[in-house]
Write an enzyme that holds these catalytic residues in place. Sequence first.
Site, PDB file in Angstrom:
ATOM      1  N   ASP A 201      22.549  33.128  -0.956  1.00 34.84           N
ATOM      2  CA  ASP A 201      21.558  33.219   0.115  1.00 34.84           C
ATOM      3  C   ASP A 201      22.209  33.925   1.307  1.00 34.84           C
ATOM      4  O   ASP A 201      22.224  35.150   1.371  1.00 34.84           O
ATOM      5  CB  ASP A 201      21.075  31.799   0.433  1.00 34.84           C
TER       6      ASP A 201
ATOM      7  N   PRO B  58      14.682  23.251 -10.450  1.00 32.24           N
ATOM      8  CA  PRO B  58      14.158  22.057 -11.146  1.00 32.24           C
ATOM      9  C   PRO B  58      14.977  20.809 -10.851  1.00 32.24           C
ATOM     10  O   PRO B  58      14.426  19.716 -10.768  1.00 32.24           O
ATOM     11  CB  PRO B  58      14.234  22.450 -12.631  1.00 32.24           C
TER      12      PRO B  58
END
Lengths: 277, 277
Positions: free
Chosen positions: B150, B246
């Site tokens: 990121d 997830p």
Amino acid sequence: MASSSSAAASQQQHETVPDDHYRVTYEEIHEQISRSARLMRDQFRPDVLVPIMGGGMIPARVLRTFLKVPSEVDSSKKRNIPIQAIGLALYEEVAGTSAESMGREVIRTQWLDEGTFKRSHHAKQPSPSGAGAAGGLLGKNILIVDEVDDTRTTLQYAYQELLADVQKGLAALDPAQRAALPPTRFAIFVVHNKHREGGKKGVLPLMAGQGEGWKLEDQKVGQDGVGEGVWYYSADETGDCWVDYPWETEDILEHNRLATLAKKLGVNTGRPPVKET
Amino acid sequence: MASSSSAAASQQQHETVPDDHYRVTYEEIHEQISRSARLMRDQFRPDVLVPIMGGGMIPARVLRTFLKVPSEVDSSKKRNIPIQAIGLALYEEVAGTSAESMGREVIRTQWLDEGTFKRSHHAKQPSPSGAGAAGGLLGKNILIVDEVDDTRTTLQYAYQELLADVQKGLAALDPAQRAALPPTRFAIFVVHNKHREGGKKGVLPLMAGQGEGWKLEDQKVGQDGVGEGVWYYSADETGDCWVDYPWETEDILEHNRLATLAKKLGVNTGRPPVKET
């Protein structure tokens, strides 16, 4: 039409599973861990996760999601509990091993990081100095995590060695430091506890009387400041079968297809044998 | 019939996603990692995985499945490559942090385990003594693993600090020991490389010219015995969006439902913006 229905019949015939492995999906394991985490949050209240690599890595990461605690910086937020990984392997899994020592002995490939962990801001208070490798674990509720409790050899090793490090660390403190610490407690979490026909090779001092209604405070604490026995959680129980984990498969779609098919056929359910009464 | 079709219409109306998050399933990530592993096996040939905890734990465990190498004990079998986990956190994620230092600085929560790793039988040959914490990494192809690139802050930190440890370890060897070692090389693997509108904060010396046809031997090696620059692999690229993993969700079935729905609606695809030419 004839060829289509014959194709369908052929399809039907081939709907068998290739072996007797119990296949578990990522989603099933995620949900099982969620349920176990709820119980552990109420009961053991883990402060730190110690995954045994490689098997414990995925269960521990998922567990962390369900074990967040209120942030001490901003109480409207939640923070993750710390993870301190250890690497263990049976000799057979690593290279350069003589044939006769394979599979018999546990070796460390990574252990507690002396220094870093206890200096990190994860500690509620700075850890006492001179406490050795386990410094960051003293006074904590330590949850050891693995994927399966099979022979119990690796889990016994992990528990005994961590306990020894903690006891050594506590013994190195002066009495005032030791008195200021809450008890250090151990628990084990595995996704599957496998009921082996020949029994477990490894031995764990499972805490007597651990049940749904039990609270942390019900555990006796020894003179050494360590909770007596080890709490034990498994998300599920299996029979003495081969468990195929989703992270170990090379073809996840085929793995999931076979898992669904086995359910449909009612085979390879992983269930332990029903006890004769 | 009217009420049933009105219920269906109402169902239709409610088929929207609640936010603009890009939701990825376990199965998608497993398959993406499989594809990246194939490329890395041909190209970088990792000897050791260094997951950054917590994000790198699941990708590294899945990667290990696809990066097995022939056993040196029994060449008909395969063995896992070793894992050496490190724990890093931005200040904001840990407790006891002053408000002004939050989110700016990387801290270590676990680092290389001095001693254990280099003594373990994972090493092709026993590591040279006196090589310090990075002893087990010297002469290896080291793959740093995280879930997302990121801001690049954590990855920059991990790479720089591991590189410094390796250089220190190599410098401590005598010339004959150093000459006997193959080059030490670094690569990074992330599941997602996020294209940030403001660019990356962290900087990595990405290896110039790394492409499909590249081989390990095409990388220059410095006088210090370390490959120049860092290999970089991402399983997928995303736009500047919120990625929901997830393992971070509390309700995996709802997560999967929304992932499927988003695909059906063609929204929240995670795609980076198309470059204007």
